[in-house]
Design a protein around this motif. Structure first.
Motif, PDB file in Angstrom:
ATOM      1  N   ILE A   5       0.869  -1.176   0.000  1.00  0.00           N
ATOM      2  CA  ILE A   5       0.000   0.000   0.000  1.00  0.00           C
ATOM      3  C   ILE A   5       0.906   1.225   0.000  1.00  0.00           C
ATOM      4  N   PRO A   6       0.746   2.109  -0.982  1.00  0.00           N
ATOM      5  CA  PRO A   6       1.632   3.272  -1.023  1.00  0.00           C
ATOM      6  C   PRO A   6       1.362   4.213   0.149  1.00  0.00           C
ATOM      7  N   ASP A   7       2.394   4.900   0.530  1.00  0.00           N
ATOM      8  CA  ASP A   7       2.288   5.846   1.634  1.00  0.00           C
ATOM      9  C   ASP A   7       1.376   6.996   1.220  1.00  0.00           C
ATOM     10  N   PRO A   8       0.316   7.270   1.992  1.00  0.00           N
ATOM     11  CA  PRO A   8      -0.576   8.357   1.598  1.00  0.00           C
ATOM     12  C   PRO A   8       0.075   9.729   1.682  1.00  0.00           C
ATOM     13  N   ALA A   9       1.209   9.823   2.346  1.00  0.00           N
ATOM     14  CA  ALA A   9       1.895  11.112   2.429  1.00  0.00           C
ATOM     15  C   ALA A   9       2.703  11.404   1.172  1.00  0.00           C
ATOM     16  N   ALA A  10       2.777  10.438   0.261  1.00  0.00           N
ATOM     17  CA  ALA A  10       3.512  10.665  -0.983  1.00  0.00           C
ATOM     18  C   ALA A  10       2.847  11.808  -1.749  1.00  0.00           C
ATOM     19  N   GLY A  11       3.647  12.576  -2.471  1.00  0.00           N
ATOM     20  CA  GLY A  11       3.193  13.834  -3.049  1.00  0.00           C
ATOM     21  C   GLY A  11       2.191  13.773  -4.176  1.00  0.00           C
ATOM     22  N   ASN A  31      -0.594  12.034  -4.760  1.00  0.00           N
ATOM     23  CA  ASN A  31      -2.012  12.047  -4.399  1.00  0.00           C
ATOM     24  C   ASN A  31      -2.453  13.437  -3.978  1.00  0.00           C
ATOM     25  N   GLY A  32      -1.626  14.127  -3.227  1.00  0.00           N
ATOM     26  CA  GLY A  32      -1.950  15.489  -2.819  1.00  0.00           C
ATOM     27  C   GLY A  32      -2.009  16.443  -3.999  1.00  0.00           C
ATOM     28  N   LEU A  33      -1.120  16.220  -4.958  1.00  0.00           N
ATOM     29  CA  LEU A  33      -1.120  17.056  -6.157  1.00  0.00           C
ATOM     30  C   LEU A  33      -2.414  16.872  -6.949  1.00  0.00           C
ATOM     31  N   TRP A  34      -2.830  15.628  -7.140  1.00  0.00           N
ATOM     32  CA  TRP A  34      -4.072  15.365  -7.874  1.00  0.00           C
ATOM     33  C   TRP A  34      -5.283  15.886  -7.109  1.00  0.00           C
ATOM     34  N   LEU A  35      -5.248  15.805  -5.801  1.00  0.00           N
ATOM     35  CA  LEU A  35      -6.346  16.312  -4.993  1.00  0.00           C
ATOM     36  C   LEU A  35      -6.465  17.826  -5.137  1.00  0.00           C
ATOM     37  N   ARG A  36      -5.329  18.522  -5.079  1.00  0.00           N
ATOM     38  CA  ARG A  36      -5.353  19.981  -5.264  1.00  0.00           C
ATOM     39  C   ARG A  36      -5.777  20.361  -6.679  1.00  0.00           C
ATOM     40  N   LEU A  37      -5.342  19.578  -7.671  1.00  0.00           N
ATOM     41  CA  LEU A  37      -5.762  19.841  -9.046  1.00  0.00           C
ATOM     42  C   LEU A  37      -7.269  19.675  -9.196  1.00  0.00           C
ATOM     43  N   GLY A  38      -7.827  18.649  -8.560  1.00  0.00           N
ATOM     44  CA  GLY A  38      -9.270  18.436  -8.610  1.00  0.00           C
ATOM     45  C   GLY A  38     -10.038  19.590  -7.996  1.00  0.00           C
ATOM     46  N   VAL A  39      -9.555  20.103  -6.870  1.00  0.00           N
ATOM     47  CA  VAL A  39     -10.214  21.245  -6.230  1.00  0.00           C
ATOM     48  C   VAL A  39     -10.109  22.479  -7.109  1.00  0.00           C
ATOM     49  N   THR A  40      -8.950  22.668  -7.712  1.00  0.00           N
ATOM     50  CA  THR A  40      -8.757  23.828  -8.591  1.00  0.00           C
ATOM     51  C   THR A  40      -9.696  23.770  -9.784  1.00  0.00           C
ATOM     52  N   LEU A  41      -9.809  22.598 -10.401  1.00  0.00           N
ATOM     53  CA  LEU A  41     -10.728  22.461 -11.531  1.00  0.00           C
ATOM     54  C   LEU A  41     -12.181  22.611 -11.095  1.00  0.00           C
ATOM     55  N   LEU A  42     -12.499  22.084  -9.921  1.00  0.00           N
ATOM     56  CA  LEU A  42     -13.859  22.181  -9.399  1.00  0.00           C
ATOM     57  C   LEU A  42     -14.258  23.630  -9.163  1.00  0.00           C
ATOM     58  N   VAL A  43     -13.319  24.448  -8.707  1.00  0.00           N
ATOM     59  CA  VAL A  43     -13.608  25.863  -8.472  1.00  0.00           C
ATOM     60  C   VAL A  43     -13.475  26.661  -9.766  1.00  0.00           C
ATOM     61  N   GLY A  44     -12.522  26.276 -10.605  1.00  0.00           N
ATOM     62  CA  GLY A  44     -12.285  27.024 -11.846  1.00  0.00           C
ATOM     63  C   GLY A  44     -13.388  26.886 -12.879  1.00  0.00           C
ATOM     64  N   GLY A  45     -14.089  25.764 -12.875  1.00  0.00           N
ATOM     65  CA  GLY A  45     -15.179  25.557 -13.838  1.00  0.00           C
ATOM     66  C   GLY A  45     -16.290  26.578 -13.724  1.00  0.00           C
ATOM     67  N   PRO A  46     -16.869  26.769 -12.542  1.00  0.00           N
ATOM     68  CA  PRO A  46     -17.911  27.796 -12.418  1.00  0.00           C
ATOM     69  C   PRO A  46     -17.408  29.218 -12.675  1.00  0.00           C
ATOM     70  N   VAL A  47     -16.147  29.483 -12.332  1.00  0.00           N
ATOM     71  CA  VAL A  47     -15.583  30.806 -12.619  1.00  0.00           C
ATOM     72  C   VAL A  47     -15.529  31.036 -14.124  1.00  0.00           C
ATOM     73  N   LEU A  48     -15.105  30.006 -14.859  1.00  0.00           N
ATOM     74  CA  LEU A  48     -15.070  30.100 -16.326  1.00  0.00           C
ATOM     75  C   LEU A  48     -16.472  30.277 -16.898  1.00  0.00           C
ATOM     76  N   ALA A  49     -17.434  29.557 -16.353  1.00  0.00           N
ATOM     77  CA  ALA A  49     -18.819  29.692 -16.820  1.00  0.00           C
ATOM     78  C   ALA A  49     -19.372  31.084 -16.515  1.00  0.00           C
ATOM     79  N   LEU A  50     -19.027  31.636 -15.356  1.00  0.00           N
ATOM     80  CA  LEU A  50     -19.485  32.985 -15.009  1.00  0.00           C
ATOM     81  C   LEU A  50     -18.871  34.028 -15.937  1.00  0.00           C
ATOM     82  N   LEU A  51     -17.600  33.881 -16.238  1.00  0.00           N
ATOM     83  CA  LEU A  51     -16.964  34.814 -17.179  1.00  0.00           C
ATOM     84  C   LEU A  51     -17.604  34.730 -18.566  1.00  0.00           C
ATOM     85  N   ALA A  52     -17.945  33.514 -18.990  1.00  0.00           N
ATOM     86  CA  ALA A  52     -18.610  33.361 -20.289  1.00  0.00           C
ATOM     87  C   ALA A  52     -19.999  33.990 -20.262  1.00  0.00           C
ATOM     88  N   TYR A  53     -20.697  33.867 -19.155  1.00  0.00           N
ATOM     89  CA  TYR A  53     -22.019  34.492 -19.014  1.00  0.00           C
ATOM     90  C   TYR A  53     -21.909  36.005 -19.132  1.00  0.00           C
TER      91      TYR A  53
END
Length: 123
Positions: free
Chosen positions: A18-24, A26-48
């Motif tokens: 089992i890989p160490d969860p502290a390895a970098g 997983n944290g990078l992908w998690l932060r990328l997911g949050v960034t995309l999750l927040v960036g999507g509505p911002v992009l949609a608002l700018l398009a609106y």
């Protein structure tokens, strides 16, 4: 040589690879997911806002396309975030289950039963 339960637990987790969860990564992908999750509505608002500041139908259609891309980015971000956040929880849950089952097996009356025989008999 007597092995404590904690030592056996550490050894079994190492055998599960089992890989160490502290390895970098997983944290990078998690932060990328949050960034995309927040960036999507911002992009949609700018398009609106872009579509409402013009009367040119070509620019408005471009804004619709950008807004749909923002929704898609948000959905992908949610999927990536969910996948990597659940991975950490399920990894801990599986390790805890393994530990609890080994602890339960130690309390059974036939303690001379070898834990590894069960795994090799199932193969």
């Amino acid at each position: 040589m007597t092995e404590t339960r904690a030592d056996r637990f550490v050894r079994e987790i190492a055998e599960l690879k089992i890989p160490d969860p502290a390895a970098g990564r997983n944290g990078l992908w998690l932060r990328l997911g949050v960034t995309l999750l927040v960036g999507g509505p911002v992009l949609a608002l700018l398009a609106y806002l872009m579509s409402h500041n013009t009367s040119d139908p070509l620019v408005q259609r471009d804004a619709i396309t950008i807004a749909l891309a923002g929704v898609a980015v948000s959905v992908v971000g949610a999927a990536v975030f969910l996948r990597y956040s659940l991975t950490g929880v399920l990894r801990f849950w599986m390790a805890r289950q393994s530990f609890d089952l080994a602890q339960l097996a130690d309390r059974l009356p036939g303690k001379e039963i070898e834990h590894d025989d069960i795994a090799t008999a199932a193969r």
